[in-house]
Design an enzyme around this catalytic site. Structure first.
Site, PDB file in Angstrom:
ATOM      1  N   CYS B  81       0.835  -1.201   0.000  1.00  0.00           N
ATOM      2  CA  CYS B  81       0.000   0.000   0.000  1.00  0.00           C
ATOM      3  C   CYS B  81       0.875   1.259   0.000  1.00  0.00           C
ATOM      4  CB  CYS B  81      -0.969  -0.040   1.183  1.00  0.00           C
ATOM      5  SG  CYS B  81      -2.266   1.206   1.074  1.00  0.00           S
ATOM      6  N   HIS B 183      -3.883  -4.892  -0.283  1.00  0.00           N
ATOM      7  CA  HIS B 183      -3.493  -5.450   1.011  1.00  0.00           C
ATOM      8  C   HIS B 183      -3.564  -6.979   0.983  1.00  0.00           C
ATOM      9  CE1 HIS B 183      -3.214  -1.756   3.408  1.00  0.00           C
ATOM     10  NE2 HIS B 183      -4.072  -1.285   2.517  1.00  0.00           N
ATOM     11  N   GLU B 185      -2.486  -8.978   3.131  1.00  0.00           N
ATOM     12  CA  GLU B 185      -2.796  -9.462   4.489  1.00  0.00           C
ATOM     13  C   GLU B 185      -4.277  -9.351   4.820  1.00  0.00           C
ATOM     14  OE1 GLU B 185      -1.654  -6.550   3.723  1.00  0.00           O
ATOM     15  OE2 GLU B 185      -2.299  -5.031   5.167  1.00  0.00           O
TER      16      GLU B 185
END
Lengths: 261, 205
Positions: B81, B183, B185
């Site tokens: 990001c 993202h 994650e």
């Protein structure tokens, strides 16, 4: 981009609850067990709202519940096993409260009452964590004159302004997303208040999440198609309808929306 | 391999750490430049404003340390990001600020038609290539949250693109440096697959 479908989980004194008209709260069970189901469904996103009045914790089930039953403990536990976007709100009053949630794994926090009482907190939180981390929840109730009033404190008090006006203001103050919630439709199953949602999407340029009133899977799409919302959310239906996430997505796709299946 | 996640006060590091932990890689959260010396691979996550992020990196002595470890010692690096955007020479968010300057390019606001909302928040498809996307089906959707995007000078570094209004760069790769705008994650199993690909890339380096 895919249209998001977002389950909202309501926490009250450490328990997952169902809500009706912001007043009746029926206990549904353990919020940590429940999240496993949403994780397996690979839902787009989850929103947790802690609607407790105080720090009292209902830990009647077993020791595991007792240990994890504070809302912040629940957040930590969920963040350690769910690799999806998590929004956490409720009882946030200060920038330290925001920081605490972010450090425990929240991607976004919500401000509702604090946004009304301390609007500068929206700006401070956006400066410290980015606008994308700040969701302002607007609870709206019909005012009997054909419009709506923004309400807070579990819908017991009125802020004396319209949702559209307040939405415009919170966007200017730095909110990255707005969640518009109809008090009148809460738990009703009648479908979204599309006029209310439209009034907010028409007043803003940030994404708007619609919640309140979904009773059938077919209700979700209208918030986006007819009222311009960016994401469709609901609470109760996800607990009472089998395979609700998959089936809701299929209903949304059928209505012409691009969804993540 | 010692995996370091750089903490410079910008956002939710816990999620990145938890995601790597679920893959069996225990990462160390590092706040000081000298701690990067023992790292085998470095992850720079982050959300927030470009200028503030550079200010924080400098204030903590991390800009210099990152340059030494990643650009000179060529340690494998993953930006996530804001960690991708900071690779640029310049960012145009709240004024013009210098970035790390490792990849030729600039960071500009998403320029979309009025019917599209900014920030771009949600799941969008990525057309990716290269080692990060190995084994991941083409046009898999990942989770994005951003208002700015990386504009690369050299198309060769672009390893992923996504459409939001216009097509923009959602992944870059250059030598030991890889980075993604979305993202991983927060993107369920394919996000974890991408992080596993980074671990494999780092171990083979």
């Amino acid at each position: 981009m895919k249209t998001r479908l977002i389950p909202v989980l309501l926490l009250k004194n450490g328990q997952l609850v169902r809500s009706e008209s912001f007043q009746t709260h029926q206990i549904l069970g353990n919020p940590v067990h429940e999240v496993e189901r949403f994780n397996q469904w690979t839902v787009d996103e989850l929103i947790y709202l802690d609607i407790s009045d105080d720090d009292w914790i209902d830990g009647r089930e077993d020791m595991k519940v007792r240990r994890e039953s504070s809302a912040l403990g629940i957040l930590e536990s969920v963040a350690s096993r769910c690799f999806m976007p998590l929004t956490f709100g409720g009882r946030i009053r200060t920038l330290d409260d925001v920081r605490d949630r972010v450090q425990r794994g929240a991607d976004k926090i919500t401000l509702s009452r604090a946004a009304i009482e301390t609007p500068s907190l929206i700006t401070e939180a956006a400066k410290s964590f980015g606008s994308q981390a700040v969701v302002v929840v607007i609870d709206a109730k019909a005012n009997g004159a054909g419009g709506w009033d923004v309400v807070y404190d579990h819908a017991r008090r009125s802020a004396g302004r319209s949702p559209a006006d307040w939405a415009r203001e919170v966007e200017r103050l730095g909110a990255g997303e707005i969640l518009i919630q109809s008090v009148d439709r809460d738990g009703s199953g009648e479908g979204y208040d599309l006029d209310l949602i439209r009034s907010v999407t028409g007043a803003t340029t940030v994404p708007v999440i619609a919640v309140g009133g979904v009773g059938r899977l077919e209700h979700f799409a209208a918030s986006v198609v007819e009222a311009g919302a960016s994401a469709a959310a609901a609470a109760n239906i996800f607990h009472f309808v089998e395979l609700s996430d998959r089936r809701a997505k299929r209903a949304m796709a059928k209505a012409g929306l691009d969804v993540r299946l | 391999m010692n995996l370091a996640i750089v903490n410079y006060g910008m956002g939710n590091l816990l999620s990145v750490r938890n995601a790597f932990a679920s893959l069996g890689a225990e990462a160390e959260v590092v706040e000081a430049g000298q701690d990067l010396e023992r790292a085998g691979a470095i992850v720079l996550p982050g959300v927030g404003a470009f200028g503030e992020a550079m200010k924080q990196l400098r204030a903590r002595g991390l800009e210099e340390a990152l340059h030494r470890e990643v650009m000179e010692r060529k340690k494998p690096f993953l930006g996530i990001c804001l960690g991708l955007q900071l690779l640029a020479r310049r960012g145009h968010e709240l004024g013009v600020n210098d970035g790390l300057g490792w990849v030729a390019g600039e960071v500009r606001r998403l320029d979309v038609a009025p019917d599209l909302r900014v920030p771009h928040i949600g799941w969008s498809e990525v057309e990716g290539r290269g080692p990060l996307f190995a084994g991941i089906p083409d046009r898999t959707a990942f989770y994005f949250v951003h208002s700015y995007h990386f504009v690369a000078e050299d198309p060769a570094v672009v390893h992923g693109t996504t459409v939001y209004g216009h097509r923009f760069t959602s992944a870059v790769a250059h030598e030991n440096v890889v980075a993604v705008q979305f993202h991983p994650e927060k993107s369920h199993k394919w996000g974890l697959a991408l992080l596993a690909n980074f671990l494999a890339f780092a171990r083979s380096a």
